[in-house]
Design an enzyme around this catalytic site. Sequence first.
Site: not given
Length: 374
Positions: A104, A248, A250, A252
């Site tokens: 993340s 970010d 990924d 999410d």
Amino acid sequence: MALIKSISGFRGTIGGKRGDNLTPIDVVESASAFGALLKNQYPRPKVVVGRDARISGPIVHGLVVQTLLAQGIDVIDLGLSTTPTVEMGVIWEKAQGGVIITASHNPKEWNALKFLNAEGDFISPGTGQSILRALEANEMDFAPVDELGAYVQGVGFMEKHVAAILAYPLVDQALVAGRKFRVVVDAINSTGALIIPMLLEQLGCEVILLNGTPNGQFAHNPEPLPEHLTALSEEVRLRGADLGVAVDPDVDRLALISEDGTAFGEEYTLVAVADLVLRQRPGNTVSNMSLLQSLARRDGKIRRQLFRQRRGGSACGYENEGNPGRHWRRRQWGSDRPGSAPWPRCGGRAGAFPDRLGPFWGKSDGIQSPISSL
């Protein structure tokens, strides 16, 4: 250096000794514990796997895929992807689970395995405990040669994700395209570079892409907080852009920069989206307390029940959390940040929010800019 094993998954820094960091042995053990759980529940499970663009991604990804195949689990491999895309891929493929390889918003030294259930949502605490017990008891078992899993390379999932966003009834593609917005995107040199420009260009926006090479060399701290987005803010001002978008690694996490280069604020983003959705589709809302208070202060023309409960509860039509994330029952109960990106440009009424939001709100009924007209 660290290795953290929890009910939400396994994450750690790359390198070092087994059990202290996320080494190849720890990756194989973690993936096989998840696989063992699925094998106990389904005769022939199928898993969707995807990753962000971290430097360690190809190694961790390969280990996860090959471990699952060795357990007799079929794998649909999305390769470079986003967390929301993998979540939706589980639903589309009617898979029994998913693995997202991403740490993340953590720095490039980190990576992680995040596990999804058959609903495309993160596994429950109970399931997480079962995986930890399987790992502790060394219960992993592998398939004989004639029962190895089948490998399928997933193709076109990001395109399908974008199409699903554009098909959502509250996304007015023609309205946005008619405004010809200029948008600066900071993709942090990860997979946001692959999906966010695709979405915005199909909405008729001019896209200026910063940090757009998905090589995992993060250009700044990857957590999309205002103090890390100074270059994006400056570029929005210099280019005379209508909006800045940061995600970010990924995808999410989503942050917006207004046309004057100031951060819009994650919780304001959530309230703005909730206002638009609930005006068109009134219903119950699950949120954190600060957002509940903002929504509850809305004018009395909107009647809704605001409460907190488990995500995906049967009474809920819309959910949000403060990072920001949005969960719609009409797609699946996962956080969809690409799905959030069109909302600031989809015709929310100006002047709908309290004066405390200051310069972010415009004064006309039409769209003036992505931020000032929410």
